[in-house]
Design a protein around this motif. Structure first.
Motif, mmCIF file in Angstrom:
data_model
loop_
_atom_site.group_PDB
_atom_site.id
_atom_site.type_symbol
_atom_site.label_atom_id
_atom_site.label_comp_id
_atom_site.label_asym_id
_atom_site.label_seq_id
_atom_site.Cartn_x
_atom_site.Cartn_y
_atom_site.Cartn_z
ATOM 1 N N ALA A 365 0.853 -1.190 0.000
ATOM 2 C CA ALA A 365 0.000 0.000 0.000
ATOM 3 C C ALA A 365 0.888 1.239 0.000
ATOM 4 N N SER A 368 -1.549 7.737 1.694
ATOM 5 C CA SER A 368 -2.243 8.625 0.756
ATOM 6 C C SER A 368 -3.049 9.740 1.404
ATOM 7 N N CYS A 380 -4.020 4.518 3.718
ATOM 8 C CA CYS A 380 -3.228 4.123 2.551
ATOM 9 C C CYS A 380 -4.105 3.715 1.379
ATOM 10 N N LYS A 381 -3.553 3.866 0.194
ATOM 11 C CA LYS A 381 -4.172 3.318 -1.010
ATOM 12 C C LYS A 381 -3.601 1.915 -1.205
ATOM 13 N N LYS A 394 -8.842 0.425 -3.078
ATOM 14 C CA LYS A 394 -9.528 1.330 -2.162
ATOM 15 C C LYS A 394 -8.549 1.897 -1.140
ATOM 16 N N GLU A 395 -8.988 2.919 -0.426
ATOM 17 C CA GLU A 395 -8.199 3.446 0.679
ATOM 18 C C GLU A 395 -8.595 2.721 1.956
ATOM 19 N N ILE A 459 -3.333 7.399 -8.230
ATOM 20 C CA ILE A 459 -3.792 6.730 -7.011
ATOM 21 C C ILE A 459 -4.545 7.663 -6.067
ATOM 22 N N TRP A 460 -4.446 8.986 -6.271
ATOM 23 C CA TRP A 460 -5.175 9.911 -5.396
ATOM 24 C C TRP A 460 -6.549 10.286 -5.949
#
Length: 461
Positions: A365, A368, A380-381, A394-395, A459-460
């Protein structure tokens, strides 16, 4: 996950890289803060002396009524020199305003939540662009630090504005800018009177190191020394003094905000921030000093740089607060913002199944989110699932008892047999070798190559 050399970056990452170039470029001939500073230190003082000398000559020739042709030539030379000085000043002003605008665009949103997300993305992107200790990491980290500090200082300044226990006349005057997300006037006020001096202070903080006296200490008399080596105490103190004096000179004489008096408004606050960062008299400089110290861990330029030290950066801030080297309230705010794990840090964790039971494997991960509810438990992502990398995960808040950075958690996976671990490592680790199995429980991972693939740079979202 080797990157195709022809693959372009995402639009966002390209913007970040271009912004880095505006501050400290690879090509030192390009217009940038560093390029302009070098020119300022090398040329501007002599140019000012020449202007004064020409003005005096014009006066003498005018009073003595000497040759008119000589007088006109002197006037032309004086005018040209003044125009050159003014143009260079204007170029520096335009550049810092451009940098400020771009930092705001990349780290600020239309709401508080969007702003935290945008800032997380910016900070994470900077860290993900680095490769750990590979190559000339010290020089690359040096180029990234000013912008990294700038965004951290912005987020810390928001906390200071909201904290009535932290008293400062200038900040108190603009406390209302916290309402900027619902008020365009407040947004402009924040950008002009808070963001501009804070970002400029972060960008200019070490600009005095490009003065020739500092360069001589860093690179040695023959210019061959490693500028990132550990200096003797006497040289270090001398360098700090030069940096302080020459940074203030550059801000005072080389850059000023249009329409601002030297010691008032945003320019005055910029000067105060810079002075107090070095002297610590009022404590307001901690808005910059704390991010500076933290950045020196996350983006260290020291020979002993090690990624495993990154989650311990907060400890240095805590220690400084206990020693009263920085304001304890600001230190607390800062740690609440960043948590223990920097944005973009690669976390290895134990996943759970649909019943919430821990699996006998680990996944990857990337940190994030800023402002974790618990500093030791980063949001985290998730970027791998069932031994396969993907960018659309997912986060998730990674609890301390599932984060392999902590030794107690690592012990849980020691029971996995060698064959199973070989399977996991071969699919999750770049350049895997059988020797890696003997060090089979990683505390963290290096996500640079994952992020270097354009499809993984979102990823954000």
């Amino acid at each position: 996950m080797n990157r195709n050399a022809t693959q372009a970056d995402s639009q966002y990452v390209s913007k970040v890289k271009k912004l880095i170039e505006l501050v400290d470029p690879v090509d030192t001939a390009k217009p940038s803060v560093v390029t302009y500073a070098r020119h300022f230190y090398a040329v501007t003082a002599d140019l000012k002396k020449r202007i004064q000398s020409l003005a005096q000559e014009v006066k003498v020739v005018s009073e003595t009524r000497a040759n008119i042709a000589v007088l006109e030539d002197l006037k032309k030379q004086h005018k040209a020199a003044v125009q050159q000085l003014e143009k260079e000043q204007a170029d520096r002003q335009r550049l810092i305003i451009t940098i400020v605008s771009q930092v705001i665009a990349l780290s600020e949103g239309e709401t508080y939540y969007e702003t935290q997300t945008a800032s997380s993305r910016f900070l994470g992107t900077l860290l993900l662009l680095t490769r750990g200790k590979d190559g000339n990491y010290a020089r690359y980290h040096q180029r990234l630090k000013p912008l990294y500090k700038a965004v951290l200082a912005l987020r810390l300044s928001d906390k200071v504005l909201a904290d009535s226990s932290v008293k400062h006349s200038y900040l108190s005057k603009y406390a209302g800018v916290l309402e900027r997300f619902t008020d365009e006037v407040k947004m402009r006020e924040w950008a002009n009177f808070i963001a501009t001096p804070v970002i400029a202070a972060a960008v200019f903080q070490d600009i005095g190191l490009y003065h020739e006296e500092a360069v001589r200490i860093l690179y040695g008399e023959d210019g061959e020394d490693d500028p990132f080596r550990e200096l003797d105490e006497s040289f270090r103190k001398q360098l700090l003094k030069i940096n302080y004096q020459q940074t203030l000179t550059f801000i005072r004489d080389g850059v000023s905000f249009i329409g601002c008096e030297q010691n008032k408004g945003p320019h005055g606050f910029l000067m105060e921030l810079m002075q107090d960062t070095f002297t610590g008299k009022s404590g307001i400089g901690d808005i910059l000093k704390i991010p500076q110290v933290y950045s020196s861990i996350v983006l260290s330029t020291k020979p002993g740089y090690n990624r495993s030290m990154l989650p311990k950066g907060y400890m240095l801030i805590e220690q400084m607060a206990k020693q009263k080297s920085v304001n304890s309230r600001l230190a607390e705010h800062f740690i609440n913002i960043v948590g223990y794990f920097p944005q973009g840090f690669g976390v290895c964790f134990i996943p759970v199944n649909e019943k919430g039971q821990e699996k006998d494997q680990y996944e990857y991960a990337i940190v994030s989110r800023l402002n974790p509810e618990h500093p030791a438990e980063p949001v985290c992502k998730i970027v791998s699932r069932n031994l396969t990398f993907f960018a659309a995960g997912k986060e998730e808040r990674v609890a301390k008892d599932r984060n392999l950075f902590f030794n107690a958690t690592k012990q849980k996976l020691m029971k996995i047999d060698r064959a199973r671990m070989t399977e996991i490592m071969s699919q999750l680790k770049k350049n895997f070798t059988i020797a890696d199995v003997d060090e089979h429980i990683p505390a963290f991972w290096e996500p640079h190559d994952f992020f270097a693939d354009r499809k993984n740079q979102s990823i954000w979202r």
